[in-house]
Scaffold this active site. Structure first.
Site, PDB file in Angstrom:
ATOM      1  N   ASP A  23      -7.571  -7.474 -11.763  1.00 38.81           N
ATOM      2  CA  ASP A  23      -6.331  -6.942 -12.109  1.00 38.81           C
ATOM      3  C   ASP A  23      -6.128  -5.806 -12.731  1.00 38.81           C
ATOM      4  O   ASP A  23      -7.093  -5.804 -13.757  1.00 38.81           O
ATOM      5  CB  ASP A  23      -5.286  -8.133 -12.458  1.00 38.81           C
ATOM      6  CG  ASP A  23      -4.121  -8.035 -12.263  1.00 38.81           C
ATOM      7  OD1 ASP A  23      -3.432  -8.560 -11.516  1.00 38.81           O
ATOM      8  OD2 ASP A  23      -3.564  -7.026 -12.921  1.00 38.81           O
ATOM      9  N   ASN A  64       4.407  -5.628 -12.513  1.00 39.18           N
ATOM     10  CA  ASN A  64       3.128  -5.186 -11.729  1.00 39.18           C
ATOM     11  C   ASN A  64       3.272  -3.722 -12.120  1.00 39.18           C
ATOM     12  O   ASN A  64       2.062  -3.121 -12.448  1.00 39.18           O
ATOM     13  CB  ASN A  64       3.366  -5.684 -10.458  1.00 39.18           C
ATOM     14  CG  ASN A  64       1.593  -5.411  -9.985  1.00 39.18           C
ATOM     15  OD1 ASN A  64       0.977  -6.271 -10.289  1.00 39.18           O
ATOM     16  ND2 ASN A  64       1.574  -4.341  -9.010  1.00 39.18           N
ATOM     17  N   TYR A 113      12.053  -0.825  -7.093  1.00 38.21           N
ATOM     18  CA  TYR A 113      10.624  -0.095  -6.811  1.00 38.21           C
ATOM     19  C   TYR A 113      10.526   1.342  -7.336  1.00 38.21           C
ATOM     20  O   TYR A 113       9.529   1.705  -8.291  1.00 38.21           O
ATOM     21  CB  TYR A 113      10.236   0.017  -5.073  1.00 38.21           C
ATOM     22  CG  TYR A 113       9.132   0.921  -4.691  1.00 38.21           C
ATOM     23  CD1 TYR A 113       7.749   0.824  -5.181  1.00 38.21           C
ATOM     24  CD2 TYR A 113       9.386   1.828  -4.013  1.00 38.21           C
ATOM     25  CE1 TYR A 113       6.687   1.583  -4.838  1.00 38.21           C
ATOM     26  CE2 TYR A 113       8.431   2.664  -3.450  1.00 38.21           C
ATOM     27  CZ  TYR A 113       7.081   2.436  -3.846  1.00 38.21           C
ATOM     28  OH  TYR A 113       6.010   3.361  -3.758  1.00 38.21           O
ATOM     29  N   ASN A 142       6.046  10.040   3.512  1.00 35.60           N
ATOM     30  CA  ASN A 142       5.432   8.663   4.253  1.00 35.60           C
ATOM     31  C   ASN A 142       3.991   9.052   4.578  1.00 35.60           C
ATOM     32  O   ASN A 142       3.853   9.813   5.282  1.00 35.60           O
ATOM     33  CB  ASN A 142       6.188   8.429   5.446  1.00 35.60           C
ATOM     34  CG  ASN A 142       7.883   8.010   5.202  1.00 35.60           C
ATOM     35  OD1 ASN A 142       8.461   8.800   4.134  1.00 35.60           O
ATOM     36  ND2 ASN A 142       8.196   6.936   5.429  1.00 35.60           N
ATOM     37  N   HIS A 161       5.772  -0.048   7.867  1.00 36.98           N
ATOM     38  CA  HIS A 161       5.889   1.155   8.146  1.00 36.98           C
ATOM     39  C   HIS A 161       6.042   1.603   9.641  1.00 36.98           C
ATOM     40  O   HIS A 161       5.302   0.848  10.355  1.00 36.98           O
ATOM     41  CB  HIS A 161       4.595   1.965   7.312  1.00 36.98           C
ATOM     42  CG  HIS A 161       4.492   1.984   6.186  1.00 36.98           C
ATOM     43  ND1 HIS A 161       3.428   2.161   5.567  1.00 36.98           N
ATOM     44  CD2 HIS A 161       5.498   1.682   5.284  1.00 36.98           C
ATOM     45  CE1 HIS A 161       3.690   2.230   3.999  1.00 36.98           C
ATOM     46  NE2 HIS A 161       4.977   1.691   4.056  1.00 36.98           N
TER      47      HIS A 161
HETATM   48  N1  LIG Z   1       2.207   4.277   1.880  1.00 37.08           N
HETATM   49  C1  LIG Z   1       3.314   4.863   1.672  1.00 37.08           C
HETATM   50  O1  LIG Z   1       3.818   5.576   2.473  1.00 37.08           O
HETATM   51  C2  LIG Z   1       3.506   5.215   0.297  1.00 37.08           C
HETATM   52  C3  LIG Z   1       4.709   6.291   0.097  1.00 37.08           C
HETATM   53  C4  LIG Z   1       5.038   6.307  -1.430  1.00 37.08           C
HETATM   54  C5  LIG Z   1       4.066   5.804  -2.487  1.00 37.08           C
HETATM   55  N2  LIG Z   1       3.292   4.943  -1.930  1.00 37.08           N
HETATM   56  C6  LIG Z   1       2.132   4.410  -3.125  1.00 37.08           C
HETATM   57  O2  LIG Z   1       0.916   4.697  -2.693  1.00 37.08           O
HETATM   58  C7  LIG Z   1       0.314   3.645  -3.451  1.00 37.08           C
HETATM   59  C8  LIG Z   1      -0.710   2.835  -2.170  1.00 37.08           C
HETATM   60  O3  LIG Z   1       0.356   2.514  -1.262  1.00 37.08           O
HETATM   61  P1  LIG Z   1      -0.277   1.614   0.129  1.00 37.08           P
HETATM   62  O4  LIG Z   1       0.775   1.885   0.977  1.00 37.08           O
HETATM   63  O5  LIG Z   1      -1.601   1.875   0.261  1.00 37.08           O
HETATM   64  O6  LIG Z   1      -0.036   0.062  -0.558  1.00 37.08           O
HETATM   65  P2  LIG Z   1      -0.863  -1.125  -0.591  1.00 37.08           P
HETATM   66  O7  LIG Z   1      -0.044  -2.193  -0.854  1.00 37.08           O
HETATM   67  O8  LIG Z   1      -1.798  -1.155   0.687  1.00 37.08           O
HETATM   68  O9  LIG Z   1      -2.015  -0.766  -1.657  1.00 37.08           O
HETATM   69  C9  LIG Z   1      -1.778  -1.135  -2.938  1.00 37.08           C
HETATM   70  C10 LIG Z   1      -3.014  -1.886  -3.409  1.00 37.08           C
HETATM   71  O10 LIG Z   1      -2.788  -2.218  -4.816  1.00 37.08           O
HETATM   72  C11 LIG Z   1      -3.322  -3.415  -4.971  1.00 37.08           C
HETATM   73  N3  LIG Z   1      -2.591  -4.038  -6.354  1.00 37.08           N
HETATM   74  C12 LIG Z   1      -1.637  -4.215  -6.348  1.00 37.08           C
HETATM   75  N4  LIG Z   1      -1.107  -4.594  -7.611  1.00 37.08           N
HETATM   76  C13 LIG Z   1      -2.522  -4.868  -8.217  1.00 37.08           C
HETATM   77  C14 LIG Z   1      -2.945  -5.356  -9.554  1.00 37.08           C
HETATM   78  N5  LIG Z   1      -1.862  -5.720 -10.449  1.00 37.08           N
HETATM   79  N6  LIG Z   1      -4.014  -5.252  -9.909  1.00 37.08           N
HETATM   80  C15 LIG Z   1      -4.874  -4.863  -9.065  1.00 37.08           C
HETATM   81  N7  LIG Z   1      -4.802  -4.260  -7.787  1.00 37.08           N
HETATM   82  C16 LIG Z   1      -3.364  -4.459  -7.356  1.00 37.08           C
HETATM   83  C17 LIG Z   1      -3.200  -4.239  -3.829  1.00 37.08           C
HETATM   84  O11 LIG Z   1      -3.912  -5.224  -3.643  1.00 37.08           O
HETATM   85  C18 LIG Z   1      -3.411  -3.199  -2.662  1.00 37.08           C
HETATM   86  O12 LIG Z   1      -4.900  -2.901  -2.409  1.00 37.08           O
HETATM   87  C19 LIG Z   1       1.206   2.532  -3.982  1.00 37.08           C
HETATM   88  O13 LIG Z   1       1.413   2.803  -5.392  1.00 37.08           O
HETATM   89  C20 LIG Z   1       2.719   2.885  -3.350  1.00 37.08           C
HETATM   90  O14 LIG Z   1       3.724   2.715  -3.972  1.00 37.08           O
HETATM   91  C21 LIG Z   1       2.944   4.707  -0.882  1.00 37.08           C
END
Ligand SMILES: NC(=O)c1ccc[n+]([C@@H]2O[C@H](COP(=O)([O-])OP(=O)(O)OC[C@H]3O[C@@H](n4cnc5c(N)ncnc54)[C@H](O)[C@@H]3O)[C@@H](O)[C@H]2O)c1
Length: 300
Positions: A23, A64, A113, A142, A161
């Site tokens: 974590d 978190n 969020y 996105n 998504h």
């Molecule tokens: N996917 C999108 O379109 C999008 C858009 C805007 C912002 N984001 C940001 O990009 C990042 C990645 O997004 P994603 O879609 O790949 O999400 P995701 O949920 O697939 O990836 C987030 C990762 O963080 C890990 N995680 C969460 N809390 C944790 C903790 N306390 N300790 C260790 N690991 C932890 C999860 O296990 C996961 O693997 C995120 O911060 C998200 O907010 C994503």
């Protein structure tokens, strides 16, 4: 090294010798990993990121994304790690007053969020001033697509998504695709979003880190293609790329969905020289279709 608690992530998405399961709120673990691997910079992707869930469980999101994020920053300060690239989001803007949205637009998140990401951006400013921790926040629109050269694609559970959802419908893994709202003030009445390919997003992270390493100051950039596509356009594009029909169910609007979210991403192009290699929706969907049709069960 990749530090992930696997609450949402997939072991198979990372080379096994690179993964530390744990974590980012765990200070002792951070000290050990940062010292053992002589870490010089952090890219902070870890977060909870479901907008709907954040409305009913803001506690989890602030814990978190903010409180544990602070532990990460404190770990960096203790171990003299000076550079951070942070995954921020278009959700920091909330309902836009004008599109395309530029970085100087008002920051008014409409859900916990987005608020948690904005809070972390603000904390970063003060950690720079007090501790010299330099950071770039990248406000993604996105993220979409899959790595055309490899085995990495998008696999969320639950999937929220649009592109993977439509592809699952095309593959027969779900019965239909629901469209939330057909009466928005857009040409076809459905919401318009800006899709950015994950390889282009990854490239921006490398440019951001290089810029910090070269002594440029902390800042935030939008990260999107600058062109918007409607929900129906995405569905039609999946149908075209896959050669399959998708059953579409037209429904009511969902609370809190802005009609149009498109990035003004001139600043990152101008200042970091970022240039998307996959600007067209059809290419983005094509890479996603390749991956999902090869791995219909995702990483499982
Ligand atoms: N996917 C999108 O379109 C999008 C858009 C805007 C912002 N984001 C940001 O990009 C990042 C990645 O997004 P994603 O879609 O790949 O999400 P995701 O949920 O697939 O990836 C987030 C990762 O963080 C890990 N995680 C969460 N809390 C944790 C903790 N306390 N300790 C260790 N690991 C932890 C999860 O296990 C996961 O693997 C995120 O911060 C998200 O907010 C994503």
């Amino acid at each position: 090294m990749v530090l992930d608690n696997l609450s949402k992530g997939h072991r198979e998405a990372v080379p096994v010798e690179r993964l530390v399961v744990g974590d980012f709120g765990d200070g002792e673990l951070l000290d050990r990993v940062m010292q053992e691997h002589k870490i010089e910079a952090v890219m902070h992707f870890g977060a909870l990121s479901l907008v709907g869930e954040s409305m009913t469980r803001p506690d989890m999101y602030f814990q978190n994304n903010v409180a544990k994020g602070l532990a990460l920053l404190d770990g960096m300060v203790r171990n003299q790690v000076k550079y951070l690239v942070f995954s921020s989001t278009a959700a920091v803007y909330g309902e836009p007053e004008a599109v395309p949205i530029t970085e100087d637009a008002r920051l008014r998140p409409t859900n916990p969020y987005g608020e948690s990401k904005l809070a972390f951006e603000k904390i970063l400013k003060w950690y720079d001033q007090a501790f010299g921790l330099k950071s770039i926040s990248l406000r993604y629109f996105n993220a979409a697509g899959a790595d055309p050269a490899g085995d990495i694609g998008e696999d969320h559970n639950p999937e929220s998504h649009l592109i993977p959802l439509v592809i699952q419908a095309a593959l027969g893994l779900r019965e239909n695709i629901q469209v939330f709202g057909t009466d928005y003030p857009t040409p076809d009445g459905t919401c318009i979003r800006d899709y950015i390919h994950i390889n282009d997003l990854a490239e921006a992270h490398v440019l951001a880190l290089n810029s910090l390493a070269q002594g440029e100051g902390s800042t935030a950039y939008n990260l999107g293609n600058g062109s918007g596509y409607s929900v129906l356009e995405v569905i039609r594009t999946v149908e075209k790329v896959s050669g399959r029909k998708v059953k579409v169910v037209l429904g009511e609007r969902r609370a809190g969905d802005p009609a149009v979210l498109v990035a003004g991403s001139e600043r990152i192009r101008r200042e970091l020289g970022w240039q998307p290699k996959f600007p067209e929706l059809e290419e983005i969907v094509g890479t996603a279709w390749e991956w999902h049709s090869r791995y219909p069960g995702g990483f499982r």
